[in-house]
Design a protein around this motif. Structure first.
Motif, PDB file in Angstrom:
ATOM      1  N   ARG A   1      -7.373  -6.758  13.669  1.00 22.37           N
ATOM      2  CA  ARG A   1      -8.736  -6.376  14.027  1.00 22.37           C
ATOM      3  C   ARG A   1      -8.972  -4.898  13.662  1.00 22.37           C
ATOM      4  NH1 ARG A   1     -10.950  -5.299  19.047  1.00 22.37           N
ATOM      5  NH2 ARG A   1      -8.891  -5.251  19.991  1.00 22.37           N
TER       6      ARG A   1
ATOM      7  N   GLU B   1      -0.458 -11.401  20.075  1.00 25.77           N
ATOM      8  CA  GLU B   1      -1.665 -10.642  20.469  1.00 25.77           C
ATOM      9  C   GLU B   1      -1.670  -9.255  19.808  1.00 25.77           C
ATOM     10  OE1 GLU B   1      -2.650 -12.504  24.890  1.00 25.77           O
ATOM     11  OE2 GLU B   1      -1.057 -11.033  24.695  1.00 25.77           O
TER      12      GLU B   1
ATOM     13  N   PHE C   1      -8.288   2.338  20.459  1.00 25.25           N
ATOM     14  CA  PHE C   1      -8.878   1.614  19.328  1.00 25.25           C
ATOM     15  C   PHE C   1     -10.173   2.281  18.836  1.00 25.25           C
ATOM     16  CE2 PHE C   1     -11.250  -1.767  17.321  1.00 25.25           C
ATOM     17  CZ  PHE C   1     -10.299  -2.575  16.710  1.00 25.25           C
TER      18      PHE C   1
ATOM     19  N   ASN D   1      -3.835  -2.096  19.791  1.00 30.03           N
ATOM     20  CA  ASN D   1      -3.912  -2.559  21.176  1.00 30.03           C
ATOM     21  C   ASN D   1      -3.877  -1.350  22.123  1.00 30.03           C
ATOM     22  OD1 ASN D   1      -2.388  -3.290  23.812  1.00 30.03           O
ATOM     23  ND2 ASN D   1      -3.205  -5.238  23.061  1.00 30.03           N
TER      24      ASN D   1
ATOM     25  N   ASP E   1      -4.499  -7.835  17.273  1.00 31.55           N
ATOM     26  CA  ASP E   1      -5.216  -6.574  17.512  1.00 31.55           C
ATOM     27  C   ASP E   1      -5.048  -5.616  16.332  1.00 31.55           C
ATOM     28  OD1 ASP E   1      -6.260  -7.367  19.902  1.00 31.55           O
ATOM     29  OD2 ASP E   1      -4.637  -6.524  21.115  1.00 31.55           O
TER      30      ASP E   1
END
Ligand code: B12
Ligand code: SF4
Length: 585
Positions: A431, A424, A383, A369, A428
């Motif tokens: 991801r 969240e 990221f 994040n 992230d």
């Protein structure tokens, strides 16, 4: 010429299979001081045989069996029963280990008396190792009170004056200790035939007060004092470590290619306190050290730097290739800011590194994040930078046709500052892992360590810490495999959640990474280096070995770790000497 004994403090049980690497810090001190004509004995109990000797093998084998049943058992009653039995057995094992370790410490104190040692240096590590060091000095004070006790190593450099509260050390040396110890030993030359500890200490303190001894911690009239810290400079001047080759140590040499960090600003990190400046070693000097290690049969290396920037690494790699040196090595590599825009340059740098022997990389990602990485971690990269750095590494890997194992480190949970939710952050992170697919993810819970921004600005980051947190943290034994409810209270909470809850959240995320993403956790670049050398290279084998070596650590039946270490040693020796058979020294 003076005589010093250097002792490496250890915990009573192993924490990792890499615990038995040669200790390069102690080796460096030995190298430097011996080159100056002093006599140095390194007593390093972080050895395969010593760790095993603390734990009765039969008991350890039974514990291992019970754990393996526990791991596959689906029945709640069986799991509960086994859990309760194992807890008792672990306590029994712990008591035996404590007795054996204390006995060994007692024998060591008598040995020092017999050798008429006058100066003992102790390398400190956190947790149980620190408690054991304190026990050793309490025994020495009784049996050989004339010995001067000097503390050193990272643990002392981090906690400095706090270490003198509740311990009986006479002196401490922060950071690089070779120059300070040299001065102390030179002074000891004058006391050869008329040893007087009090007078000797008085003289040291008086020199320290005159600004003639750097990096020293001493106490006088109940107060602790620090002398000026010598700026580290390793370009030309780091000594080559002296090791005594020992089959119970792992033939991997940690080589100082840099000290400190080229970024040095992460809010959770203590490295800029360990090394206030970033300094690089001359690649020619490094090659000289690598060649010296090859001569003694060590062909595997780990770069000591927190970060070896690929462009600097490439200079080293080119020299390794020019000289035709056959080695393998691992290193830390920080994600590159703007990696996307320097992608081709990065691929070239990583390719050269791989061609010269790079096999494993440690990379701090911290989170997926951008708000957390920028505002909470102050990581200096986002990221996209992490993803493109890993892509470049992977492209170099396929260009050269050689696998490199990547350990990506994340901190989870993290301070959220009311800006995002934990869910969240977790999404992230997933991801990020989906896009980078590392070979292992090292997940650590957040900790506001002394000298970090998280500690200094704990209110801002949502940490609450007990008054005596420093003392507790110094002795806190961080044991990954223990279920969180068995961890002693640490006295830290984050945004209202106590440390045990943070551990549970961290474990829950670990489980998700292992079970849903099928990525192993907590394998570091050093583990991969060992696995590679031992021929454990494909995913399934790695996963199995991770599980089995975890059982070694939990049960203290270290037979598998020792087998791996033996294979590593044969590989390292063969790589270094080109000979196929290794002698059992
Ligand atoms: C490579 C590495 C390892 C390697 C090799 C360690 C080694 N030194 O041989 C391995 C993987 C084995 C390892 C293991 C561990 N490590 Co480690 N490791 C590192 C790393 C990346 C580099 C260390 C290094 O080589 N420095 C260069 C050498 C030359 O420095 P040095 O050893 O400190 O020695 C100098 C001074 O400290 C001093 N000195 C050293 N000994 C003594 C003794 C005396 C008496 C005196 C006066 C001075 C003195 O003089 C030396 C020469 O200049 C650092 C992080 C970093 N980038 O700095 C972490 C780091 C040192 N490790 C750390 C930890 C916690 C561990 C473990 C305890 C982890 C665990 N398994 O639980 C173990 C302990 C191993 C053991 N023997 O018990 C922490 C220490 C934090 C702390 N508060 O103490 C660090 C800082 C990482 C972190 N978490 O931030 N580690
Ligand atoms: S976490 Fe890594 S990159 Fe950040 S300051 Fe520490 S050593 Fe440097």
């Amino acid at each position: 010429m003076s005589y010093i004994v250097l002792w490496n403090s250890i915990a009573k049980r192993r924490r990792s299979i890499s615990d038995t690497f040669y200790d390069n810090g102690l080796g460096t001190l030995k190298g430097y001081l011996e080159d100056k004509g002093h006599c140095v004995d390194v007593i390093d109990w972080a050895r395969d045989d010593v760790f095993q000797a603390f734990s009765p093998l039969i008991l350890a084998v039974i514990i291992r069996k019970f754990y393996s049943i526990l791991m596959i058992s689906k029945m709640k009653v069986v799991r509960k029963l086994l859990g309760a039995i194992l807890l008792q057995m672990q306590e029994f094992l712990s008591a035996i280990q404590r007795r054996r370790l204390n006995k060994a410490i007692m024998r060591f104190a008598y040995e020092l008396k017999k050798r008429q040692a006058r100066i003992l240096g102790i390398k400190l590590w956190y947790g149980d190792a620190f408690r054991n060091a304190k026990y050793l000095i309490s025994i020495i004070k009784k049996i050989v009170p004339e010995i001067v006790l000097i503390a050193g190593g990272y643990h002392l450099t981090l906690y400095e004056e706090h270490l003198f509260q509740g311990t009986d050390f006479d002196l401490g040396v922060v950071g690089e200790a070779e120059y300070t110890l040299e001065k102390i030993l030179n002074l000891a030359d004058n006391y050869k035939d008329n040893w007087n500890k009090d007078r000797f200490l008085e003289e040291i303190i008086s020199l320290a007060q005159d600004g003639e001894i750097e990096n020293l911690l001493y106490h006088k009239n109940g107060k602790v004092f620090k002398t000026f810290r010598r700026p580290q400079s390793i370009r030309q001047s780091k000594s080559i470590p002296h090791y005594l080759i020992d089959k119970n140590k792992v033939r991997i040499h940690v080589i100082v290619e840099s000290l400190g960090c080229d970024w040095g600003k992460c809010h959770f990190c203590v490295h800029s306190h360990f090394y206030p400046h970033y300094s690089l070693r001359d690649p020619e000097e490094l090659i000289r050290e690598i060649e010296a290690m090859l001569k003694i049969g060590i062909g595997i290396f780990r770069f000591a730097g927190s970060d070896t920037p690929p462009t600097f690494g490439m200079h080293i790699a080119e020299k390794i290739k020019e000289r035709g040196l056959k080695i393998i090595y691992g290193m830390g590599s920080r994600p590159i800011k703007g990696a996307r825009h320097q992608y081709d340059k990065l691929v070239t740098a990583y390719s050269t590194l791989i061609e010269s022997g790079l096999r494993s990389v440690f990379m701090g990602g911290e989170s997926g994040n951008d708000f957390i990485n920028q505002e909470v971690m102050n990581k200096g990269v986002v990221f996209e930078d992490i993803v493109y750095t890993v892509k470049a590494l992977r492209q170099a890997e396929s260009k050269i046709g050689q696998k490199v194992y990547l350990s990506l480190a994340l901190i989870y949970p993290a301070p959220l500052l009311g800006k995002i939710t934990l869910n969240e952050l977790r999404q992230d992170n997933i991801r990020l892992l989906d896009q980078t697919f590392p070979d292992s993810v090292m997940i650590t819970p957040p900790g506001p360590f002394l000298h970090t921004e998280w500690y200094e600005q704990r209110d801002k980051f949502g940490f609450e810490v007990d008054e005596n947190i420093i003392k507790k943290a110094m002795e806190y034994e961080y044991v990954l495999y223990k279920p969180p409810h068995l961890w002693p209270e640490l006295g830290i909470s984050l945004e209202g959640r106590p440390f045990k809850i943070l551990l549970e959240e961290c474990n829950e995320f670990r489980r998700q990474v292992e079970q849903e993403l099928n990525i192993p956790t907590d394998l570091s670049d050093e583990h991969f280096l060992m696995f590679y050398a031992a021929g454990i290279r494909d995913r399934d084998e790695i996963l199995k070995t991770k599980r089995d070596t975890m059982l070694d650590i939990v049960s203290c039946d270290y037979r598998l770790s020792r087998k791996i270490a033996r294979k590593v040693n044969i590989f390292s020796y063969q790589l270094a000497t080109g000979q196929r058979i290794v002698k059992d020294e």
